[in-house]
Design a protein around this motif. Structure first.
Motif, PDB file in Angstrom:
ATOM      1  N   PHE A  79     -14.610 -34.921   1.834  1.00 12.48           N
ATOM      2  CA  PHE A  79     -13.693 -34.522   2.898  1.00 12.48           C
ATOM      3  C   PHE A  79     -14.176 -33.242   3.579  1.00 12.48           C
ATOM      4  O   PHE A  79     -14.130 -33.121   4.808  1.00 12.48           O
ATOM      5  CB  PHE A  79     -12.281 -34.305   2.337  1.00 12.48           C
ATOM      6  CG  PHE A  79     -11.356 -35.464   2.567  1.00 12.48           C
ATOM      7  CD1 PHE A  79     -10.498 -35.491   3.648  1.00 12.48           C
ATOM      8  CD2 PHE A  79     -11.350 -36.544   1.695  1.00 12.48           C
ATOM      9  CE1 PHE A  79      -9.631 -36.563   3.868  1.00 12.48           C
ATOM     10  CE2 PHE A  79     -10.495 -37.622   1.888  1.00 12.48           C
ATOM     11  CZ  PHE A  79      -9.634 -37.627   2.981  1.00 12.48           C
ATOM     12  N   ALA A  80     -14.615 -32.266   2.765  1.00 13.12           N
ATOM     13  CA  ALA A  80     -15.103 -31.004   3.330  1.00 13.12           C
ATOM     14  C   ALA A  80     -16.331 -31.246   4.202  1.00 13.12           C
ATOM     15  O   ALA A  80     -16.469 -30.663   5.285  1.00 13.12           O
ATOM     16  CB  ALA A  80     -15.430 -30.027   2.199  1.00 13.12           C
ATOM     17  N   ILE A  81     -17.199 -32.139   3.734  1.00 16.90           N
ATOM     18  CA  ILE A  81     -18.398 -32.474   4.505  1.00 16.90           C
ATOM     19  C   ILE A  81     -18.014 -33.185   5.802  1.00 16.90           C
ATOM     20  O   ILE A  81     -18.540 -32.892   6.883  1.00 16.90           O
ATOM     21  CB  ILE A  81     -19.336 -33.367   3.661  1.00 16.90           C
ATOM     22  CG1 ILE A  81     -19.899 -32.561   2.482  1.00 16.90           C
ATOM     23  CG2 ILE A  81     -20.475 -33.920   4.509  1.00 16.90           C
ATOM     24  CD1 ILE A  81     -20.660 -33.402   1.480  1.00 16.90           C
ATOM     25  N   SER A  82     -17.072 -34.116   5.700  1.00 15.88           N
ATOM     26  CA  SER A  82     -16.644 -34.862   6.879  1.00 15.88           C
ATOM     27  C   SER A  82     -16.032 -33.949   7.939  1.00 15.88           C
ATOM     28  O   SER A  82     -16.136 -34.224   9.147  1.00 15.88           O
ATOM     29  CB  SER A  82     -15.630 -35.940   6.469  1.00 15.88           C
ATOM     30  OG  SER A  82     -15.150 -36.639   7.590  1.00 15.88           O
ATOM     31  N   SER A  83     -15.379 -32.875   7.484  1.00 18.19           N
ATOM     32  CA  SER A  83     -14.772 -31.940   8.432  1.00 18.19           C
ATOM     33  C   SER A  83     -15.826 -31.335   9.356  1.00 18.19           C
ATOM     34  O   SER A  83     -15.545 -31.019  10.517  1.00 18.19           O
ATOM     35  CB  SER A  83     -14.033 -30.831   7.677  1.00 18.19           C
ATOM     36  OG  SER A  83     -12.939 -31.354   6.963  1.00 18.19           O
ATOM     37  N   MET A  84     -17.050 -31.163   8.829  1.00 18.72           N
ATOM     38  CA  MET A  84     -18.137 -30.648   9.658  1.00 18.72           C
ATOM     39  C   MET A  84     -18.449 -31.618  10.800  1.00 18.72           C
ATOM     40  O   MET A  84     -18.691 -31.207  11.938  1.00 18.72           O
ATOM     41  CB  MET A  84     -19.386 -30.438   8.803  1.00 18.72           C
ATOM     42  CG  MET A  84     -19.258 -29.369   7.738  1.00 18.72           C
ATOM     43  SD  MET A  84     -19.195 -27.706   8.442  1.00 18.72           S
ATOM     44  CE  MET A  84     -20.856 -27.557   9.095  1.00 18.72           C
ATOM     45  N   GLU A  85     -18.445 -32.906  10.486  1.00 17.14           N
ATOM     46  CA  GLU A  85     -18.690 -33.908  11.523  1.00 17.14           C
ATOM     47  C   GLU A  85     -17.575 -33.891  12.566  1.00 17.14           C
ATOM     48  O   GLU A  85     -17.829 -34.007  13.771  1.00 17.14           O
ATOM     49  CB  GLU A  85     -18.796 -35.295  10.892  1.00 17.14           C
ATOM     50  CG  GLU A  85     -19.974 -35.473   9.955  1.00 17.14           C
ATOM     51  CD  GLU A  85     -20.095 -36.895   9.437  1.00 17.14           C
ATOM     52  OE1 GLU A  85     -19.923 -37.834  10.230  1.00 17.14           O
ATOM     53  OE2 GLU A  85     -20.337 -37.072   8.233  1.00 17.14           O
TER      54      GLU A  85
END
Length: 445
Positions: free
Chosen positions: A247-253
């Motif tokens: 989720f944290a990684i996806s927030s970057m996208e």
């Protein structure tokens, strides 16, 4: 025609908003349902469950898009964002589902969405770390990651029996040329709807080529009412932790896509309020998706490229598209008409759309001077982060959780590296940068 109606808060004629909205639906349709199909097949879920989940994915994407368009308190950006099921979560969802069950996947997504939404309230405090070079690297990575997807569509869809056949390539080229013609040589509304016109032409041409299976439309049901918690929610600590990292990684996208919309569509940088609202809406929308058995949603790069290309940023038009998605979720026959569209038709338009995201990323990176420090951030983020995502076999000797987190998305890897490097690398003066890059000798000449 008053172009102001196509601005952010304008109200165009319904027929025009229907065209622009439908254009967005067509662009994201395959990408929205593909993660559902992949996870269902991997977990060997029954076919009737898969059909139902496809319809729910459409319904949830429409509702989540409305969250972004028309904010409720801190939830939403008030920008022309189209939400859809994210590919980023697929590997982790399969791993959790294989260990436990599908309800455990949904339980982890539900909890993580609420956690990320809470942190989104304080995103302003971290805004200084999301410089144009960081966000631009994420946007550039998104565009690069989509290019193979566009080519696969163009050739008929990965795994298709006739992949790369002359008929598929011809169909893709026809769509591409129509989009190019209407974009460059036609003015007014037809130019803005170039992608939809190209896809419609391709759809019509595909009929005599025998590439449309209308039996799927005939067999589709008429009404399907979404039922919350139908697939259940189960909670396991290890599943939640693994999913939280993704989720944290996806927030970057999401930050990259939202920033690309502000830059490519509105010719400005995103505000703190928009950035926070976008991430919160993304997270809340993902928790909402879990209630209906759908994987997490995120801002779709495909639709960012349409906005960048057409400059139509009108929220009402996007809302019309959201309405089509919701109807598609309620009335299966609506979605089935779109579902039978040949992949090569979408590919002809996707090649242009996805490449436009690459251009948007380059523009964002170069908002500030591309000095030696910025160049190193972009180079390492793309070379190492994005590269590992493209060749996940590099991580075969690492634990399963590391492969799930770092081997699933080159975009996320690049974003994380760019974010970290932007914090730890020292900033240098202009003269020092010239010495580091060897430019001082050139200037002295």
């Amino acid at each position: 025609m008053d172009k102001r109606v196509y601005e952010l808060n304008g109200i165009p004629a319904f027929k025009d908003s229907l065209i622009f909205g439908f254009q967005h639906v067509v662009a994201m349709f395959v990408g929205n349902i593909a993660p559902v199909i992949i996870v269902c097949n991997a977990l060997k879920l029954p076919m009737e469950t898969q059909i139902k989940m496809i319809q729910l994915a459409m319904f949830v994407a429409g509702v989540a898009t409305l969250f972004q368009l028309y904010p409720i308190g801190p939830i939403g950006t008030k920008l022309p964002i189209v939400m859809g099921t994210s590919f980023t979560f697929v590997p982790t969802a399969i791993a959790i589902g294989a260990k436990y069950n599908f309800a455990s996947v949904m339980g982890a997504c539900f909890v993580c969405g609420l956690v990320i939404a809470f942190f989104g309230l304080f995103l302003k405090s971290f805004r200084k770390y999301f410089s144009p070079v960081v966000i631009g690297t994420v946007v550039l990575s998104i565009g690069l990651s989509l290019l193979p997807v566009g080519i696969n569509y163009f050739a008929g869809g990965q795994g298709a029996k006739d992949f790369g056949s002359p008929s598929n390539l011809l169909l893709g080229f026809i769509v591409l040329l129509v989009v190019l013609y209407f974009s460059m040589f036609i003015k007014g509304g037809a130019s803005s709807a170039a992608i939809l016109i190209g896809i419609l032409v391709g759809y019509i041409v595909a009929i005599p080529m025998g590439k449309l299976d209308i039996s799927q439309v005939a067999s589709a049901g008429w009404v399907s009412v979404p039922i919350p918690f139908e697939f259940g929610l189960e909670f396991h600590a290890d599943a939640i932790i693994s999913m939280l990292i993704v989720f944290a990684i996806s927030s970057m996208e999401t930050i990259g896509n939202i920033s690309a919309i502000a830059l490519g569509g509105l010719n400005r940088e995103i505000t703190d309020k928009e950035l926070s609202g976008g991430v919160i809406a993304d997270a809340v929308g993902s928790s909402f998706a879990a209630i209906f058995g759908v994987l997490p949603n995120s801002a779709f790069g495909q639709n960012v490229s349409i906005i960048t290309m057409t400059k139509v940023v009108n929220r009402f038009s996007i809302a019309t598209g959201a309405g089509i998605l919701i109807l598609g979720g309620l009335f299966p026959k609506v979605g089935s008409i779109i579902a039978i569209m040949p992949s090569s038709v979408l590919g002809g338009a996707a090649i242009i759309m996805f490449a436009m995201i690459v251009i948007a990323g380059v523009k964002m990176i170069t908002i500030e001077t591309l000095d030696n420090r910025s160049s190193m951030i972009v180079a390492i983020a793309l070379g190492l982060g994005f590269g590992v995502g493209m060749v996940p076999g590099v991580l075969d000797v690492f634990p399963q959780w590391a492969k799930m987190v770092f081997g699933s998305s080159g975009v996320a890897n690049a974003g994380m590296l760019a974010f970290i490097l932007n914090i730890i690398l020292p900033k240098v003066s202009k003269s020092e940068d010239m010495e580091l890059t060897g430019l001082e000798d050139v200037v002295n000449l």
